[in-house]
Design a protein around this motif. Structure first.
Motif, PDB file in Angstrom:
ATOM      1  N   UNK A 326       0.818  -1.216   0.000  1.00 51.31           N
ATOM      2  CA  UNK A 326       0.000   0.000   0.000  1.00 51.31           C
ATOM      3  C   UNK A 326       0.850   1.264   0.000  1.00 51.31           C
ATOM      4  N   UNK A 327       1.983   1.215   0.694  1.00 53.59           N
ATOM      5  CA  UNK A 327       2.846   2.390   0.756  1.00 53.59           C
ATOM      6  C   UNK A 327       3.374   2.767  -0.623  1.00 53.59           C
ATOM      7  N   UNK A 328       3.803   1.771  -1.380  1.00 51.17           N
ATOM      8  CA  UNK A 328       4.331   2.065  -2.711  1.00 51.17           C
ATOM      9  C   UNK A 328       3.223   2.490  -3.669  1.00 51.17           C
ATOM     10  N   UNK A 329       1.967   2.063  -3.411  1.00 49.73           N
ATOM     11  CA  UNK A 329       0.836   2.539  -4.217  1.00 49.73           C
ATOM     12  C   UNK A 329       0.669   4.044  -4.013  1.00 49.73           C
ATOM     13  N   UNK A 330       0.715   4.462  -2.767  1.00 43.49           N
ATOM     14  CA  UNK A 330       0.567   5.889  -2.458  1.00 43.49           C
ATOM     15  C   UNK A 330       1.703   6.702  -3.083  1.00 43.49           C
ATOM     16  N   UNK A 331       2.907   6.207  -2.992  1.00 38.73           N
ATOM     17  CA  UNK A 331       4.056   6.914  -3.573  1.00 38.73           C
ATOM     18  C   UNK A 331       3.958   6.949  -5.096  1.00 38.73           C
ATOM     19  N   UNK A 425       5.717  11.822   4.833  1.00 37.54           N
ATOM     20  CA  UNK A 425       5.723  11.196   6.159  1.00 37.54           C
ATOM     21  C   UNK A 425       4.420  10.451   6.428  1.00 37.54           C
ATOM     22  N   UNK A 426       3.312  10.996   5.900  1.00 36.51           N
ATOM     23  CA  UNK A 426       2.009  10.367   6.152  1.00 36.51           C
ATOM     24  C   UNK A 426       1.892   9.003   5.489  1.00 36.51           C
ATOM     25  N   UNK A 427       2.666   8.764   4.429  1.00 36.08           N
ATOM     26  CA  UNK A 427       2.621   7.450   3.790  1.00 36.08           C
ATOM     27  C   UNK A 427       3.390   6.413   4.594  1.00 36.08           C
ATOM     28  N   UNK A 428       4.316   6.871   5.433  1.00 38.96           N
ATOM     29  CA  UNK A 428       5.112   5.948   6.239  1.00 38.96           C
ATOM     30  C   UNK A 428       4.566   5.812   7.663  1.00 38.96           C
ATOM     31  N   UNK A 429       4.129   6.935   8.248  1.00 37.26           N
ATOM     32  CA  UNK A 429       3.682   6.920   9.641  1.00 37.26           C
ATOM     33  C   UNK A 429       2.170   6.750   9.788  1.00 37.26           C
ATOM     34  N   UNK A 430       1.424   6.937   8.695  1.00 39.51           N
ATOM     35  CA  UNK A 430      -0.022   6.719   8.669  1.00 39.51           C
ATOM     36  C   UNK A 430      -0.799   7.593   9.649  1.00 39.51           C
ATOM     37  N   UNK A 431      -0.256   8.765  10.008  1.00 42.84           N
ATOM     38  CA  UNK A 431      -0.961   9.610  10.984  1.00 42.84           C
ATOM     39  C   UNK A 431      -2.199  10.290  10.407  1.00 42.84           C
ATOM     40  N   UNK A 432      -2.347  10.261   9.092  1.00 42.84           N
ATOM     41  CA  UNK A 432      -3.511  10.915   8.493  1.00 42.84           C
ATOM     42  C   UNK A 432      -4.660   9.944   8.217  1.00 42.84           C
ATOM     43  N   UNK A 433      -4.447   8.669   8.490  1.00 45.08           N
ATOM     44  CA  UNK A 433      -5.475   7.670   8.182  1.00 45.08           C
ATOM     45  C   UNK A 433      -6.788   7.936   8.919  1.00 45.08           C
ATOM     46  N   UNK A 434      -7.893   7.600   8.254  1.00 44.72           N
ATOM     47  CA  UNK A 434      -9.214   7.768   8.855  1.00 44.72           C
ATOM     48  C   UNK A 434      -9.429   6.713   9.937  1.00 44.72           C
ATOM     49  N   UNK A 435     -10.263   7.031  10.920  1.00 44.52           N
ATOM     50  CA  UNK A 435     -10.545   6.100  12.012  1.00 44.52           C
ATOM     51  C   UNK A 435     -11.355   4.911  11.522  1.00 44.52           C
ATOM     52  N   UNK A 436     -12.259   5.172  10.585  1.00 44.93           N
ATOM     53  CA  UNK A 436     -13.078   4.083  10.050  1.00 44.93           C
ATOM     54  C   UNK A 436     -12.483   3.582   8.736  1.00 44.93           C
ATOM     55  N   UNK A 437     -12.437   2.272   8.565  1.00 47.64           N
ATOM     56  CA  UNK A 437     -11.866   1.692   7.359  1.00 47.64           C
ATOM     57  C   UNK A 437     -12.823   1.870   6.182  1.00 47.64           C
TER      58      UNK A 437
END
Length: 452
Positions: A326-331, A425-437
């Motif tokens: 998923x990380x490489x998809x975002x990048x 950074x958000x693609x690596x640390x995931x701090x921006x991810x939504x609470x609900x999937x």
């Protein structure tokens, strides 16, 4: 047209569009033409690609026409185009009633002179977020920003960089900007959901750069401010649109209601000479979106033809070879929209082209489409804010009477660079991810699917 096997040759119409746009812009630039990359309307450039598609793709003329029209009439494309018109009407009415001037004067009234650079940055963030237009914000604030830099003995490139950075921040965050509309419609997500994800990435960057301007960009002399009057009532339409959008109100309702509120306020203060004047203003707003309206529709048609010919599938296959999760998809999506924006110098066009590819990758690799929409918007705005041949920097430079070139502004567009860092950074640390999937089966947030 029957769907064909993946073929790189099917991308040629898109490449013709990009090559024509780039080459014509470079040639005009070399001949000293101002705003060189914007002299040939982009719908004309995309039309050339459409002609190439009709010539090279196999099938009867009727089949090609049907394929093209199907793309133009795609539900998301039509919704996107109607929202463009409504956003144009809202912006035109707000400008007519003096809402833009009121916002600027309100902020300048309460910002201490010694913090004027940080003030210009924050004003441009708010105005661009409220109006949805980075170009409109730069046009409104550009003359003021440059004059303040001269009077305060500040680096003019620094001041204009703060203006451009703030304008791009607002463009990216705005719930009614054309980039937000394009990003959310191509990923089938709500404006509010994309905003909340963007907010977690953009706010740290905004705060960091704001503090930097407070410390490192103070004027060396007192800046005499010639501040006009403001009327808080005239700012209400902007506040309404922001609050209503964040509350989850349908974007059509938000923009129509915002336009009605602005019209009532304008009528109370005599901004319109009757209903005919109001109608003309609204129509001017519609026509101001003609280029992006046509471009979106024509690009949708061409993209459908290219997909049917196997071009999009071929590109996705090539991208897949670089994807390991998923990380490489975002990048990959961030890189794709950035490269397209470098080529066409238009962040909305970049999103419209990259959006369908991002949606396919999102579905296959189960990457939250809200994050995809956020990345599409963020990286297109980052690139748009630092390319010296982009409209934003060209317009900002124009207010300096030739004293500051677009290239000189680039190093001072600090916000764009800070946003890039936090986005990566958000693609690596995931701090921006939504609470609900995300519920990929029903293509909506999980909580909505479970509450049905």
């Amino acid at each position: 047209m029957e769907k064909k096997k993946p073929s790189g040759l099917a991308l040629i119409p898109f490449l013709v569009f990009v090559a024509f746009y780039l080459i014509s812009g470079i040639v005009l630039q070399m001949n000293g033409v101002e705003m060189a990359f914007y002299q040939i309307p982009s719908p004309i450039s995309i039309t050339l690609g459409i002609v190439v598609a009709f010539v090279m793709f196999k099938g009867t003329i009727d089949e090609k026409v049907n394929s093209f029209v199907s793309g133009c009439g795609d539900e998301n494309i039509i919704i996107m185009c109607i929202i463009y018109l409504l956003a144009g009407a809202f912006a035109a009415v707000c400008k007519k009633i003096g809402a833009v001037d009121s916002v600027v004067n309100l902020f300048l009234t309460y910002i201490p002179v010694k913090f004027i650079t940080a003030g210009v940055f924050i004003i441009s963030v708010f105005l661009s977020t409220a109006s949805g237009s980075s170009v409109g914000t730069i046009l409104a604030l550009g003359p003021i920003a440059f004059e303040l830099s001269v009077k305060g003995d500040l680096n003019s490139a620094l001041m204009l960089g703060a203006l451009v950075g703030g304008a791009m921040a607002g463009d990216n965050l705005s719930l009614i900007s054309d980039t937000t509309i394009a990003a959310t419609r191509t990923q089938n997500v709500q404006n509010k959901d994309k905003f909340l994800m963007n907010f977690k990435i953009a706010i740290p960057a905004i705060l960091l750069i704001f503090i930097t301007y407070l410390i490192a960009a103070r004027p060396t002399s007192d800046v005499p401010l010639d501040i006009g009057t403001y009327n808080f009532l005239k700012i209400i339409p902007y506040l309404f649109v922001i609050i209503a959008s964040l509350s989850g109100v349908n974007v059509f309702v938000v923009l129509m209601s915002g336009t009605i509120i602005a019209s009532i306020i304008g009528g109370f203060y005599g901004a319109f000479d009757g209903l005919i004047s109001l109608a003309q203003t609204i129509y001017e707003g519609f026509t101001s979106m003609t280029e992006i309206f046509l471009l979106s529709m024509l690009t949708g048609g061409l993209a459908h033809m290219v997909r049917q010919a196997g071009g999009i599938d071929w590109l996705i296959l090539k991208i897949k070879k670089m994807i390991k999760g998923s990380r490489s998809v975002e990048l990959a999506v961030a890189s794709l929209v950035s490269l397209i924006n470098l080529s066409v110098a238009n962040n909305t066009v970049s999103i419209i082209i990259a959006g369908p590819i991002a949606k396919d990758l999102s579905n296959e690799y189960k990457v939250d489409p809200r994050k995809m929409a956020s990345l599409l918007d963020i990286f297109s705005c980052i690139i748009q804010g630092i390319i010296p041949y982009g409209a934003q920097l060209l317009i900002a430079s124009g207010f300096s009477d030739g004293k500051v070139s677009p290239v000189e502004i680039v190093p001072f567009a600090w916000y764009c660079f800070a946003l890039a860092i936090f986005a990566l950074l958000s693609t690596f640390l995931k701090f921006s991810n939504a609470k609900n999937e995300w519920d990929f089966e029903n293509d909506r947030p999980m909580e909505l699917a479970s509450n049905k």
